[in-house]
Design an enzyme around this catalytic site. Structure first.
Site, PDB file in Angstrom:
ATOM      1  N   CYS A  92       0.792  -1.237   0.000  1.00 49.63           N
ATOM      2  CA  CYS A  92       0.000   0.000   0.000  1.00 49.63           C
ATOM      3  C   CYS A  92       0.826   1.290   0.000  1.00 49.63           C
ATOM      4  O   CYS A  92       0.546   2.166  -0.822  1.00 49.63           O
ATOM      5  CB  CYS A  92      -1.019   0.023   1.129  1.00 49.63           C
ATOM      6  SG  CYS A  92      -0.971  -1.341   2.260  1.00 49.63           S
ATOM      7  N   LYS A 127     -14.264  -4.347   6.792  1.00 46.72           N
ATOM      8  CA  LYS A 127     -13.848  -5.203   5.678  1.00 46.72           C
ATOM      9  C   LYS A 127     -14.847  -6.314   5.415  1.00 46.72           C
ATOM     10  O   LYS A 127     -15.666  -6.652   6.269  1.00 46.72           O
ATOM     11  CB  LYS A 127     -12.485  -5.822   5.978  1.00 46.72           C
ATOM     12  CG  LYS A 127     -12.503  -6.760   7.171  1.00 46.72           C
ATOM     13  CD  LYS A 127     -11.199  -7.529   7.302  1.00 46.72           C
ATOM     14  CE  LYS A 127     -11.252  -8.456   8.508  1.00 46.72           C
ATOM     15  NZ  LYS A 127     -10.101  -9.343   8.608  1.00 46.72           N
ATOM     16  N   HIS A 163      -8.442  -1.414  -0.027  1.00 49.06           N
ATOM     17  CA  HIS A 163      -7.374  -2.364  -0.277  1.00 49.06           C
ATOM     18  C   HIS A 163      -8.053  -3.697  -0.522  1.00 49.06           C
ATOM     19  O   HIS A 163      -8.934  -4.070   0.222  1.00 49.06           O
ATOM     20  CB  HIS A 163      -6.512  -2.398   0.993  1.00 49.06           C
ATOM     21  CG  HIS A 163      -5.535  -3.495   1.056  1.00 49.06           C
ATOM     22  ND1 HIS A 163      -4.195  -3.281   0.962  1.00 49.06           N
ATOM     23  CD2 HIS A 163      -5.700  -4.831   1.205  1.00 49.06           C
ATOM     24  CE1 HIS A 163      -3.570  -4.444   1.055  1.00 49.06           C
ATOM     25  NE2 HIS A 163      -4.450  -5.394   1.205  1.00 49.06           N
ATOM     26  N   ASP A 209      -2.734  -7.930  -5.217  1.00 54.70           N
ATOM     27  CA  ASP A 209      -3.137  -6.739  -4.491  1.00 54.70           C
ATOM     28  C   ASP A 209      -3.705  -5.674  -5.429  1.00 54.70           C
ATOM     29  O   ASP A 209      -3.331  -5.632  -6.592  1.00 54.70           O
ATOM     30  CB  ASP A 209      -1.874  -6.168  -3.824  1.00 54.70           C
ATOM     31  CG  ASP A 209      -2.192  -5.388  -2.572  1.00 54.70           C
ATOM     32  OD1 ASP A 209      -3.374  -5.250  -2.230  1.00 54.70           O
ATOM     33  OD2 ASP A 209      -1.229  -4.911  -1.931  1.00 54.70           O
ATOM     34  N   HIS A 267      -5.349  -1.400  -5.050  1.00 58.48           N
ATOM     35  CA  HIS A 267      -5.896  -0.316  -4.247  1.00 58.48           C
ATOM     36  C   HIS A 267      -6.811   0.513  -5.108  1.00 58.48           C
ATOM     37  O   HIS A 267      -6.461   0.865  -6.231  1.00 58.48           O
ATOM     38  CB  HIS A 267      -4.765   0.525  -3.651  1.00 58.48           C
ATOM     39  CG  HIS A 267      -3.960  -0.257  -2.662  1.00 58.48           C
ATOM     40  ND1 HIS A 267      -2.825  -0.934  -3.013  1.00 58.48           N
ATOM     41  CD2 HIS A 267      -4.185  -0.530  -1.351  1.00 58.48           C
ATOM     42  CE1 HIS A 267      -2.361  -1.574  -1.949  1.00 58.48           C
ATOM     43  NE2 HIS A 267      -3.160  -1.351  -0.929  1.00 58.48           N
ATOM     44  N   ARG A 306       6.813 -11.174   5.416  1.00 59.23           N
ATOM     45  CA  ARG A 306       6.341 -10.916   6.774  1.00 59.23           C
ATOM     46  C   ARG A 306       6.964 -11.939   7.697  1.00 59.23           C
ATOM     47  O   ARG A 306       7.147 -13.094   7.326  1.00 59.23           O
ATOM     48  CB  ARG A 306       4.822 -11.033   6.847  1.00 59.23           C
ATOM     49  CG  ARG A 306       4.135  -9.986   5.992  1.00 59.23           C
ATOM     50  CD  ARG A 306       2.634 -10.088   6.098  1.00 59.23           C
ATOM     51  NE  ARG A 306       2.012  -9.146   5.156  1.00 59.23           N
ATOM     52  CZ  ARG A 306       0.712  -9.084   4.916  1.00 59.23           C
ATOM     53  NH1 ARG A 306      -0.103  -9.905   5.532  1.00 59.23           N
ATOM     54  NH2 ARG A 306       0.227  -8.204   4.056  1.00 59.23           N
ATOM     55  N   GLN A 308       1.020 -11.150  -3.156  1.00 64.72           N
ATOM     56  CA  GLN A 308      -0.395 -10.798  -3.034  1.00 64.72           C
ATOM     57  C   GLN A 308      -0.934 -10.375  -4.386  1.00 64.72           C
ATOM     58  O   GLN A 308      -0.244  -9.690  -5.145  1.00 64.72           O
ATOM     59  CB  GLN A 308      -0.552  -9.600  -2.097  1.00 64.72           C
ATOM     60  CG  GLN A 308      -0.278  -9.893  -0.651  1.00 64.72           C
ATOM     61  CD  GLN A 308      -0.545  -8.664   0.195  1.00 64.72           C
ATOM     62  OE1 GLN A 308       0.029  -7.615  -0.049  1.00 64.72           O
ATOM     63  NE2 GLN A 308      -1.421  -8.796   1.179  1.00 64.72           N
TER      64      GLN A 308
END
Length: 577
Positions: free
Chosen positions: A274, A405, A451, A323, A325, A303, A321
């Site tokens: 992000c 979420k 996200h 991912d 946004h 991570r 990911q």
RNA sequence: GCCAAAAUAGCUCAGCGGUAGAGCAACGCACUCGUAAUGCGUAGGUCGUGGGUUCAAUUCCCACUUUUGGCUCCA
């Protein structure tokens, strides 16, 4: 698996019987809790010594003896002081008694020599428990009340059913799960590996696994472009400034790899994408006319996961990911949410997942952002779920501190639930990075940021997919779509010819020209779970056909090569199973 | 991180105080063969790492690393 009331009673009762057996063996044992769970039960004990596998056998025998005696389960309501007296040597029970609300009865259940603090219900007698329909499965450590700071207890897991037949079916089910284990299939099918000496939780994709991954990625990119997304790419590391600004160093530091020092600055490997996408956004000023932005990236993040939780591809330390946004105006937010949910469902269904359930998480106690933002965001999430006709559960207060979420969970071929998709509002980062757009009225306003990851991570998704299909990928995903097998050496040139034709058409095929016999080649292809085996010999060479053997074992002879190519093309296009 | 168990050939596993064994895979040779394993042979291991006990350790003990099952199901 069915989970009716009777089964729950049986399982809970068996757990009491187990506790009695354990107390026979270890009179000084402290007993904690022993509920029924999905498919079975457990009981937690504080024991004078660790349990061995052989102990389970002795416990099992003692349990069978207790069941044969056929003692009734007797319920009694007692006063708090009586209960405390009764369990004066049982510190965990005393703690439980004190936690029972004042207006609730304190009940105890006794069977034979064993009395347990228990809400019940139970079966009437140990006679009703089938001594051949339960099995103690494993010994595990578990913290008292699940808290890391509490003492570690010994937990015994077991499964219990009405009849031995049901037990056998369940044990068979466990075997099926084991057979489908993605770690096992990954090794057998040569798809990926992990290397302890090179770092735990880090995935190595082999050529065959990468073929599947690329089939997933190609579809993913194509679908995103068709659905109004743009692609971006961002660095793997960023200076401390970035993570200070984003708040990760304050709130997520324990989840990050430690810093690398270069030119006197700390650099961190990214645990999330992000902040980078926000850097791209903040590179220039934006008008409301440009919004929404939908920026996607297959971003690889790292991570720190606790050593004990790593698990194959499903829990790793480095993963990619899928991912994206979405940055939009408040007016666009509702439509964007609806669209992202619709798109998620389309993606999941494309991979063969039909049973999908939504989980909506709302504002927790500690959170950032105005009440108004939370309410409107949560409501638009809820409306989107309802408009898509999904069944859902609400987890009140279960959202992250930065926004509400939706998580989507799918059910796989064995009925197990996996969380893949997450769609999260973020009220924190736009604030911290001071993201703005210029609205119609010429004023700078803060955009909404969402996200989302649809497949979650490619590693985890691949693992789930592998188990879902038990390694037998549908043609559009299979690393090798067809294996050409000559019946004997003289037909090798035709086999090569067939392979060349199909390769030129963009299919993933291989001719097996080794000096194995045909039978062995079929067996190998079968074990590699290749969707199609094209067997070629004299007849096929003469009229340019192939004998198509499917991995299911069924076969069609004399299919024109061209007709096969068209059929396969169609299956790939349609993502047929 | 914590509890328990495990780590022997690429894989699956046997062995166990006296310096390692099978099947499959790999490699070589022979075999001309129509729907889930052709036969014969060869090679492959500092028994996870480090330390200790012992005349001797893969085997016993300790530590470490990694893996596995758990640590959410509330009397």
């Amino acid at each position: 698996m069915a989970n009716n009331e009777l089964l729950e009673k049986i399982r809970h009762s068996v757990s009491h019987v187990m506790a009695e057996a354990v107390l026979q063996m270890f009179p000084s044992a402290q007993i904690a809790i022993g509920p029924s769970i999905d498919n079975g039960f457990y009981y937690d004990f504080d024991l004078p010594r660790p349990l061995k596998q052989e102990d389970l056998e002795e416990i099992t025998e003692r349990m069978r003896d207790i069941m044969r005696e056929g003692k009734p389960f007797e319920r009694a309501v007692v006063s708090r002081s009586e209960a405390e007296k009764l369990f004066r040597d049982q510190t965990y029970k005393l703690e439980l008694i004190r936690a029972i609300p004042e207006d609730e009865d304190v009940s105890i259940y006794t069977q034979g020599a064993f009395t347990d603090l228990c809400r019940g219900p139970h079966v009437e007698s140990t006679k009703q428990l089938n001594a051949q329909a339960f099995k103690l499965l494993s010994i595990a450590g578990a913290y008292w009340r699940g808290k890391e700071t509490n003492p570690m207890l010994t937990r015994i897991y077991g499964t219990a059913w009405e009849s031995p037949k049901e037990l056998r079916l369940y044990l068979k089910h466990l075997e099926d799960i084991e057979k489908r284990d993605h770690r096992k299939l990954g090794r057998e099918l040569d798809l990926f590996s992990l290397h302890e000496e090179a770092g735990p939780g880090l995935v190595y994709w082999h050529p065959k696994g990468m073929r599947v991954r690329l089939a997933i990625e190609d579809f993913w990119r194509d679908a995103h472009y068709r659905n109004g997304y743009d692609m971006v790419a961002s660095p793997h590391v960023g200076k401390a400034w970035l993570w200070d600004t984003s708040g990760h160093l304050d709130f997520y530091k324990e989840g990050m790899y430690p810093p690398m020092v270069m030119d006197k600055a700390d650099y961190y490997v990214k645990p999330m994408n992000c902040p980078f996408h926000i850097m791209i956004y903040n590179n220039t000023k934006h008008s409301y006319r440009e919004l929404p932005y939908r920026w996607a990236e297959l971003g690889t993040v790292y991570r720190y996961e606790k050593a004990g939780v790593l698990h194959g591809l499903l829990r790793v330390r480095g993963f990619t990911q899928d991912d994206a946004h979405i940055i939009c105006t408040p007016e666009q937010m509702e439509d964007e949410i609806l669209e992202v949910l619709r798109f998620s469902l389309y993606m999941l269904r494309s991979f063969g997942f039909e049973e999908i359930k939504a989980y909506l998480s709302t504002r927790p106690e500690e959170s950032v952002g105005t009440e108004e933002k939370w309410t409107s965001a949560a409501e638009s999430l809820r409306r989107a779920i309802e408009r898509e006709g999904l069944s859902y559960e609400v987890d009140e207060g279960g959202g992250a501190f930065y926004g509400p979420k939706i998580d989507l969970k799918i059910k796989d071929a064995l009925g197990r639930e996996w969380q893949l998709t997450t769609i999260q509002f973020d009220f924190n980062l736009p604030e911290r990075f001071n993201m703005v757009f210029v609205d119609k009225d010429g004023k700078e306003k803060q955009p909404y940021m969402v996200h989302r990851a649809l497949l979650g991570s490619l590693e985890r998704f691949f693992g789930v997919l592998l188990e879902h299909y038990a390694g037998a990928f549908p043609p559009w995903l299979a690393p090798e779509q067809a294996r050409i097998i000559p019946v004997a050496a003289p037909f090798e040139s035709y086999a090569r010819d067939v392979a060349d034709v199909l390769t030129a058409r963009g299919f993933r095929v291989k001719a097996d020209l080794g000096d194995d016999r045909m039978n062995a080649k079929i067996r190998n292809a079968q074990q590699e779970k290749i969707p199609y085996m094209l067997i070629v010999g004299e007849r096929e060479e003469a009229d340019r056909t192939v004998a198509v053997r499917m991995r299911s074992g069924t076969q069609e002879n004399g299919i024109a090569l061209e007709a096969f190519a068209q059929m396969l093309a169609e299956q790939v296009e349609q993502k047929t199973r």
